[in-house]
Design a protein around this motif. Structure first.
Motif, PDB file in Angstrom:
ATOM      1  N   ALA A   1      15.043  26.341  -5.949  1.00 56.42           N
ATOM      2  CA  ALA A   1      14.847  25.467  -7.106  1.00 56.42           C
ATOM      3  C   ALA A   1      13.359  25.233  -7.301  1.00 56.42           C
ATOM      4  CB  ALA A   1      15.569  24.130  -6.890  1.00 56.42           C
ATOM      5  N   THR A   2      13.031  24.433  -8.303  1.00 59.75           N
ATOM      6  CA  THR A   2      11.660  23.984  -8.511  1.00 59.75           C
ATOM      7  C   THR A   2      11.466  22.679  -7.744  1.00 59.75           C
ATOM      8  OG1 THR A   2      11.484  25.017 -10.685  1.00 59.75           O
ATOM      9  CG2 THR A   2       9.969  23.211 -10.215  1.00 59.75           C
ATOM     10  N   TYR A   3      10.336  22.565  -7.060  1.00 52.38           N
ATOM     11  CA  TYR A   3      10.048  21.386  -6.238  1.00 52.38           C
ATOM     12  C   TYR A   3       8.735  20.759  -6.702  1.00 52.38           C
ATOM     13  CZ  TYR A   3      13.587  23.037  -2.901  1.00 52.38           C
ATOM     14  OH  TYR A   3      14.767  23.445  -2.306  1.00 52.38           O
ATOM     15  N   LYS A   4       8.706  19.417  -6.742  1.00 54.32           N
ATOM     16  CA  LYS A   4       7.499  18.712  -7.162  1.00 54.32           C
ATOM     17  C   LYS A   4       6.801  18.092  -5.949  1.00 54.32           C
ATOM     18  CE  LYS A   4      10.328  14.716  -8.540  1.00 54.32           C
ATOM     19  NZ  LYS A   4      10.790  13.915  -9.692  1.00 54.32           N
ATOM     20  N   ALA A   5       5.483  18.105  -5.990  1.00 55.82           N
ATOM     21  CA  ALA A   5       4.688  17.582  -4.883  1.00 55.82           C
ATOM     22  C   ALA A   5       4.798  16.063  -4.805  1.00 55.82           C
ATOM     23  CB  ALA A   5       3.230  17.996  -5.042  1.00 55.82           C
ATOM     24  N   VAL A   6       4.908  15.560  -3.588  1.00 52.30           N
ATOM     25  CA  VAL A   6       5.050  14.120  -3.351  1.00 52.30           C
ATOM     26  C   VAL A   6       3.825  13.560  -2.631  1.00 52.30           C
ATOM     27  CG1 VAL A   6       6.450  12.329  -2.255  1.00 52.30           C
ATOM     28  CG2 VAL A   6       7.555  14.352  -3.216  1.00 52.30           C
ATOM     29  N   GLN A   7       3.426  14.213  -1.560  1.00 51.67           N
ATOM     30  CA  GLN A   7       2.297  13.758  -0.761  1.00 51.67           C
ATOM     31  C   GLN A   7       1.814  14.874   0.134  1.00 51.67           C
ATOM     32  OE1 GLN A   7       2.748  13.601   2.787  1.00 51.67           O
ATOM     33  NE2 GLN A   7       4.597  12.458   3.229  1.00 51.67           N
ATOM     34  N   PHE A   8       0.603  14.707   0.689  1.00 52.46           N
ATOM     35  CA  PHE A   8       0.169  15.599   1.755  1.00 52.46           C
ATOM     36  C   PHE A   8      -0.409  14.780   2.893  1.00 52.46           C
ATOM     37  CE2 PHE A   8      -3.749  15.608  -0.899  1.00 52.46           C
ATOM     38  CZ  PHE A   8      -4.736  15.373   0.059  1.00 52.46           C
ATOM     39  N   HIS A   9      -0.305  15.313   4.092  1.00 60.48           N
ATOM     40  CA  HIS A   9      -0.811  14.642   5.279  1.00 60.48           C
ATOM     41  C   HIS A   9      -1.171  15.696   6.308  1.00 60.48           C
ATOM     42  CE1 HIS A   9       3.508  15.192   6.139  1.00 60.48           C
ATOM     43  NE2 HIS A   9       3.074  15.419   7.358  1.00 60.48           N
ATOM     44  N   LEU A  10      -1.728  15.253   7.430  1.00 56.24           N
ATOM     45  CA  LEU A  10      -2.199  16.186   8.443  1.00 56.24           C
ATOM     46  C   LEU A  10      -1.751  15.777   9.834  1.00 56.24           C
ATOM     47  CD1 LEU A  10      -5.075  15.575   6.451  1.00 56.24           C
ATOM     48  CD2 LEU A  10      -5.255  17.912   7.278  1.00 56.24           C
ATOM     49  N   HIS A  11      -1.746  16.764  10.725  1.00 57.20           N
ATOM     50  CA  HIS A  11      -1.498  16.556  12.154  1.00 57.20           C
ATOM     51  C   HIS A  11      -2.654  17.203  12.901  1.00 57.20           C
ATOM     52  CE1 HIS A  11       2.727  15.262  11.505  1.00 57.20           C
ATOM     53  NE2 HIS A  11       2.654  16.096  10.475  1.00 57.20           N
ATOM     54  N   TRP A  12      -3.163  16.527  13.938  1.00 56.40           N
ATOM     55  CA  TRP A  12      -4.338  17.055  14.630  1.00 56.40           C
ATOM     56  C   TRP A  12      -4.313  16.685  16.102  1.00 56.40           C
ATOM     57  CZ3 TRP A  12      -4.449  13.171  10.946  1.00 56.40           C
ATOM     58  CH2 TRP A  12      -4.810  11.892  11.402  1.00 56.40           C
ATOM     59  N   GLY A  13      -5.274  17.249  16.839  1.00 56.64           N
ATOM     60  CA  GLY A  13      -5.359  17.028  18.276  1.00 56.64           C
ATOM     61  C   GLY A  13      -6.406  15.988  18.635  1.00 56.64           C
ATOM     62  N   THR A  14      -7.212  16.277  19.645  1.00 54.80           N
ATOM     63  CA  THR A  14      -8.270  15.374  20.095  1.00 54.80           C
ATOM     64  C   THR A  14      -9.604  16.098  20.016  1.00 54.80           C
ATOM     65  OG1 THR A  14      -6.757  14.276  21.638  1.00 54.80           O
ATOM     66  CG2 THR A  14      -9.124  13.960  21.998  1.00 54.80           C
ATOM     67  N   ASN A  15     -10.505  15.558  19.202  1.00 57.34           N
ATOM     68  CA  ASN A  15     -11.854  16.123  19.092  1.00 57.34           C
ATOM     69  C   ASN A  15     -11.843  17.625  18.839  1.00 57.34           C
ATOM     70  OD1 ASN A  15     -12.948  13.557  19.570  1.00 57.34           O
ATOM     71  ND2 ASN A  15     -12.920  13.877  21.789  1.00 57.34           N
ATOM     72  N   GLY A  16     -10.960  18.060  17.955  1.00 57.14           N
ATOM     73  CA  GLY A  16     -10.917  19.475  17.605  1.00 57.14           C
ATOM     74  C   GLY A  16     -10.086  20.336  18.532  1.00 57.14           C
ATOM     75  N   GLY A  17      -9.420  19.714  19.513  1.00 55.06           N
ATOM     76  CA  GLY A  17      -8.559  20.466  20.417  1.00 55.06           C
ATOM     77  C   GLY A  17      -7.230  20.792  19.770  1.00 55.06           C
ATOM     78  N   PRO A  18      -6.302  21.422  20.502  1.00 60.28           N
ATOM     79  CA  PRO A  18      -5.002  21.804  19.942  1.00 60.28           C
ATOM     80  C   PRO A  18      -4.296  20.619  19.284  1.00 60.28           C
ATOM     81  CG  PRO A  18      -5.296  22.778  22.112  1.00 60.28           C
ATOM     82  CD  PRO A  18      -6.437  21.811  21.920  1.00 60.28           C
ATOM     83  N   GLY A  19      -3.781  20.827  18.068  1.00 65.06           N
ATOM     84  CA  GLY A  19      -3.175  19.706  17.359  1.00 65.06           C
ATOM     85  C   GLY A  19      -2.174  20.070  16.286  1.00 65.06           C
ATOM     86  N   SER A  20      -1.981  21.363  16.004  1.00 61.39           N
ATOM     87  CA  SER A  20      -0.991  21.726  14.992  1.00 61.39           C
ATOM     88  C   SER A  20       0.412  21.490  15.535  1.00 61.39           C
ATOM     89  CB  SER A  20      -1.158  23.188  14.573  1.00 61.39           C
ATOM     90  OG  SER A  20      -0.813  24.068  15.638  1.00 61.39           O
ATOM     91  N   GLU A  21       1.358  21.328  14.640  1.00 60.76           N
ATOM     92  CA  GLU A  21       2.742  21.135  15.059  1.00 60.76           C
ATOM     93  C   GLU A  21       3.409  22.489  15.308  1.00 60.76           C
ATOM     94  OE1 GLU A  21       4.298  17.041  14.306  1.00 60.76           O
ATOM     95  OE2 GLU A  21       4.581  18.038  12.367  1.00 60.76           O
ATOM     96  N   HIS A  22       3.375  23.369  14.330  1.00 62.20           N
ATOM     97  CA  HIS A  22       3.898  24.705  14.538  1.00 62.20           C
ATOM     98  C   HIS A  22       2.892  25.544  15.322  1.00 62.20           C
ATOM     99  CE1 HIS A  22       6.311  23.311  11.094  1.00 62.20           C
ATOM    100  NE2 HIS A  22       7.239  24.124  11.562  1.00 62.20           N
TER     101      HIS A  22
END
Length: 315
Positions: free
Chosen positions: A119-140
């Motif tokens: 279907a067509t999807y509309k944008a609601v929000q964006f956000h981020l996930h991160w680590g510590t001081n540039g260290g590993p932090g992605s979820e996937h």
């Protein structure tokens, strides 16, 4: 992804942590979920391995995030180019520390379709996930590699007016995910101090005019991605999300990434390691699109958000 908080129902729960006194037992509200970086002997909140105490959905079979094994991803010819509508339109979003991440609301005038979506999807929000001081932090993760940060642009089916209703549809939500990696950039950004209190759960300020297309690679370079069905990555962990993950990372400098480690959780602790560990695939299939190379976008996202948050560049 930071959307729904568990129901505010308290119960007597006893649990311990390996670094805590085994004789210490606490009463905890089941809605008090947290990331592992927040857990201490004095604050025994429901860390990721206990999120099913916050919401039973978090123990489901089709949870997110996952590790994508690229050699096992199945090519799907239906995963064609996306159609991005009004992604170039400038908007002013409210930057909010929601207690678990930094989130920016998006007016419901920007949509995606194609890309194998139903279907067509509309944008609601964006956000981020991160680590510590540039260290590993992605979820996937990709072949076990965890990147320093991950951007989620959250969409819901066009006919819905709120995210709660969309989540009652097994395909009601579509999220575009982008990875960031540390690199050396030539741009020099100056982050100004301000009086905004980043420890509170309130709107901080308005993000200067920006468009979604400025945050991501150009459309012609968004043809290589992975697709699977999963869930929200925070409680309530609802399994109603079509995930699209673009493989090639976007470059950011270490200083730009470290800005996010200056934020605070509600309890005043540094807002770091804001990611859920990868979850079992449980027989799900991961699909991939074509093999075109994704070119990296600029670092406008972090530069703009850091300025809006009023954080200074680390020394």
């Amino acid at each position: 992804m930071c959307y729904l908080f568990a129901a505010d129902i308290c119960a007597r729960l006893y649990f311990v942590h390996e670094n805590c006194d085994l004789t210490k037992q606490t009463l905890s509200c089941v809605s008090d979920w947290c990331y592992q970086s927040q857990f201490t002997c004095d604050h025994q909140c429901n860390a990721p391995e206990k999120w099913d105490h916050a919401n039973s959905n978090c123990a489901g079979k089709y949870q997110s995030p996952i590790n994508i094994v690229t050699r096992k991803a199945l090519k799907d010819e239906r995963l064609t180019r996306f159609q991005f509508n009004n992604y170039q339109e400038i908007f002013r979003g409210s930057v909010k520390n929601n207690g678990h991440s930094v989130q920016v609301g998006i007016p419901h005038l920007r949509t995606i379709s194609g890309g194998g979506l139903p279907a067509t999807y509309k944008a609601v929000q964006f956000h981020l996930h991160w680590g510590t001081n540039g260290g590993p932090g992605s979820e996937h993760t990709i072949d076990g590699e965890q990147y320093p940060m991950e951007l989620h642009i959250v969409h819901m089916k066009e006919q819905y007016t709120d995210l709660t209703t969309a989540l009652s549809d097994s395909e009601g939500v579509a999220v575009l995910g982008f990875f960031y990696e540390v690199t050396i950039l030539t741009e020099i950004f100056v982050f100004l101090l301000s009086e905004f209190d980043v420890t509170t759960n309130q709107i901080l300020t308005s993000l200067a005019g920006i468009s979604l297309s400025q945050l991501i690679p150009s459309e012609q370079n968004l043809t290589t991605y992975y697709r699977y069905k999963g869930s929200l990555t925070t409680p309530g962990c609802t399994e109603a999300v079509i995930w699209t993950l673009f493989e090639s990372p976007i470059p950011l400098s270490a200083d730009q990434l470290q800005v996010f480690s200056e934020l605070k959780f509600r309890d005043g602790k540094p807002m770091v390691d804001t990611f859920r560990p990868v979850q079992p695939l449980n027989g799900r299939r991961v699909f991939r699109s074509g093999s075109a190379v994704i070119l990296a976008s600029s670092a406008l996202l972090v530069a703009a958000m850091a300025t809006a948050l009023g954080l200074s560049q680390p020394n």
